[in-house]
Every structure is written in structure tokens, then in C-alpha cells.
Scaffold this active site. Structure first.
Site, PDB file in Angstrom:
ATOM      1  N   ILE A   1       0.869  -1.170   0.000  1.00 55.48           N
ATOM      2  CA  ILE A   1       0.000   0.000   0.000  1.00 55.48           C
ATOM      3  C   ILE A   1       0.902   1.215   0.000  1.00 55.48           C
ATOM      4  CG2 ILE A   1      -1.810   1.267   1.231  1.00 55.48           C
ATOM      5  CD1 ILE A   1      -1.610  -2.121   2.399  1.00 55.48           C
ATOM      6  N   CYS A   2       0.657   2.145  -0.911  1.00 51.86           N
ATOM      7  CA  CYS A   2       1.396   3.403  -0.932  1.00 51.86           C
ATOM      8  C   CYS A   2       2.906   3.136  -1.044  1.00 51.86           C
ATOM      9  CB  CYS A   2       1.027   4.191   0.321  1.00 51.86           C
ATOM     10  SG  CYS A   2       1.531   5.919   0.332  1.00 51.86           S
ATOM     11  N   THR A   3       3.694   3.746  -0.183  1.00 50.10           N
ATOM     12  CA  THR A   3       5.149   3.641  -0.269  1.00 50.10           C
ATOM     13  C   THR A   3       5.705   2.340   0.309  1.00 50.10           C
ATOM     14  OG1 THR A   3       5.290   4.973   1.747  1.00 50.10           O
ATOM     15  CG2 THR A   3       5.568   6.118  -0.352  1.00 50.10           C
TER      16      THR A   3
END
Length: 316
Positions: free
Chosen positions: A106-108
């Protein structure tokens, strides 16, 4: 019953953990007991983990006592994901990923997978503000800058923060059908499928460098004169360069053609007006340098995946 594990670590982004967790937790209301998702959190160090917002998470397991086989293993993002290589968790994570059915970020959180070499040759994404950094740090990864989430085989990666909810809904739909996923989306008050991609949230242009170079002068001229009839010839004249040399140098230094820069600057100007004013679309188009409202609509749909009216509804 499917097992979903979420890795947590110091400075993890809380919403990256909670968003997908809520999707699977709420899904259990609509599923037979044997189809439920069983959630657990695994800490890279201690059970007690402080997230990036200052709140603390109490993990179910630490690496030493954690199981290593899951139906889905998720790695969230946050400052703790891209500011640290997490060498201490790499042996366990590599083994757990090999033993699990699906895994993703998720995300970074994609940066943690990248350190393991798991993004090489794969179609992946991350938060729009970090796609360039991800591509530079892991040049063998095929980084998409616009998609909300991507599935490449058993690997899933998502854009920034709330995109983890979109990805979890997509996983839920694949596991149990769209009807259940739509029901969960309604409970969460989110769209089952968003209009447009990540580009609608990010500026199309970075800031122009504060330097007195021919290319920078041409860029600033564009930004100061968007309502004028800008063409490559006029920009080459501002830069004091021949047309061919200007076009070649501009593309090399800026990463796009001069007219792509003009179009992106006009879209960014229009976005600002749509977000902060109630001006008619025709006036927004004129003040942004478009020849007509139709030209603005075509370019918006091309660059952002939604119309100016839809953009204003979403962000205005």
C-alpha cells in the site's frame, strides 16, 4: 477462511493499515463463516509500534513468533517504509512472500518490496508523489504514475494511502464477487471504482527551476502568458535558440516536448481555477489559454481521465 497479514513498523502510516483492514473486516458481515478473512498484524521489532501520526499499534506477532504462510500479505507505507531499508525483516519477509498466495504493498510500502528485488520487471505503482523516486531507486521496476492499483500476477501494488482501500475492494471482488465488494464500499462511503487515476491528485508540472537558462526562460514565459497563442516558434525566440535546437534541448532538459509543457501548464492553471472559483467553464478555459471549452474538456479527459465538470465536482 482466508488469512490476511499486515506488516507494521515504526513510522508506518496508520491509514495504510486501517483502510484495507476495515474492508476485509466489514466483508465478514456479508460472508459465511467459512469464507471470513482472519486478520493479523506482524511487527518488525516490538509488539508496540508507534505510527507516523503518533498513535500506537499493538501488533499480534513479532517476527520471531509470526506464522509465515498467508493468503495475502500486505506491506503498508509511511516514512518508515522509504527512509529505512529494513534489513532486519528481509529474511522473514522473503520467506513469507514465497510461501504466501498473494502479496502486495500500500502506498510507499513498495519501497520495502523493492529492497528485496521483488519489483524488478514487474508493473507496479505507489503514491504519485513518490513514483519518480521509486523508479530512480529501483530502475528495473516498471513504475506506473497514474493507476490507483495494479495487479501483476501474485503481486499487487497501490497508489497513495486511501488507494489501499480501492485495492482491498478489488481483492474482495475477485475473491467473492462484485456484489459483496459494492456492499462494503457503500458501508465505507467510497466509490467502488474511482473516476480517473492518480494524476488527478498531482500537478502535471514540477516547479520551474529558478535559473537564468534559455529553457527556464521559455518555461517561465509559458507560465506568465498562458492566455496568449503560444507556439514552439515563439518559445524558441524567447530562448534565443533555433527552432530545432530549442525543441531538442527542451525535450532533453524537461522530459517533454514544448507543446506538452504548454498543455500541461494550461491544465494545471484550469485545475486551480476549478478548485478555487465558481467561474463558468468557458471562462476557466479562456483564462487558462484554451481556444474553447471543448478543447479544455478533451485535454482534461486525456491527461486526467475525467472532465473539467467532474474535476470541479470532486475537488471544487
Amino acid at each position: 477462511m482466508k488469512t490476511v497479514a499486515i506488516l507494521v513498523f515504526p513510522d508506518v502510516l496508520m491509514l495504510d493499515v486501517a483502510g484495507p483492514a476495515e474492508v476485509f473486516s466489514i466483508a465478514n458481515r456479508y460472508l459465511a463463516p467459512e469464507d471470513h478473512y482472519r486478520l493479523c498484524t506482524i511487527s518488525s521489532a516490538e509488539h508496540n509500534v508507534r505510527a507516523s501520526n503518533g498513535l500506537r499499534l499493538l501488533a499480534d506477532h513479532v517476527l520471531e513468533d509470526a506464522p509465515s504462510t498467508f493468503d495475502l500479505l500486505l506491506i503498508p507505507g509511511g516514512p518508515g517504509a522509504y527512509n529505512d531499508k529494513h534489513e532486519e525483516l528481509q529474511p522473514w519477509l522473503r520467506q513469507a512472500i514465497q510461501a504466501s498466495c498473494r502479496y502486495g504493498s500500500i502506498c510507499t510500502g513498495a519501497f520495502i518490496l523493492g529492497e528485496l528485488g521483488l519489483l524488478d520487471g514487474r508493473q507496479v505503482t505507489t503514491h504519485w508523489n513518490y513514483t519518480e523516486r521509486l523508479a530512480q531507486r529501483f530502475p528495473a521496476a516498471l513504475v506506473s504514475t497514474d493507476q490507483i492499483y495494479i495487479q501483476d500476477g501474485e503481486l499487487l501494488t497501490s497508489g497513495g494511502i486511501t488507494a489501499g482501500i480501492d485495492m482491498a475492494l478489488g481483492i474482495l471482488a475477485a475473491d467473492h464477487g462484485k456484489k459483496v465488494a459494492v456492499a462494503v464500499a457503500k458501508v465505507l462511503l467510497v466509490a467502488m471504482k474511482r473516476q480517473g487515476g492518480q494524476s488527478q491528485f498531482s500537478p502535471l508540472l514540477a516547479e520551474v527551476a529558478k535559473e537564468d537558462s534559455p529553457i527556464a526562460r521559455a518555461q517561465q514565459h509559458v507560465l506568465d502568458n498562458l492566455e496568449q497563442d503560444l507556439c514552439v516558434e515563439s518559445l524558441a525566440s524567447v530562448a534565443g535558440m533555433s527552432l530545432r535546437h530549442f525543441a531538442r534541448t527542451f525535450a532533453k532538459d524537461v522530459g517533454m516536448t514544448p507543446m506538452d509543457f504548454v498543455h500541461s501548464a494550461r491544465v494545471d492553471r484550469a485545475r486551480g481555477l476549478l478548485e478555487t472559483t465558481n467561474l463558468p467553464l468557458k471562462t476557466v478555459a479562456y483564462r487558462s489559454g484554451f481556444r474553447s471549452e471543448r478543447c479544455m474538456r478533451v485535454l482534461f479527459s486525456e491527461r486526467l481521465g475525467l472532465t473539467p465538470a467532474q474535476y470541479r465536482h470532486q475537488f471544487g
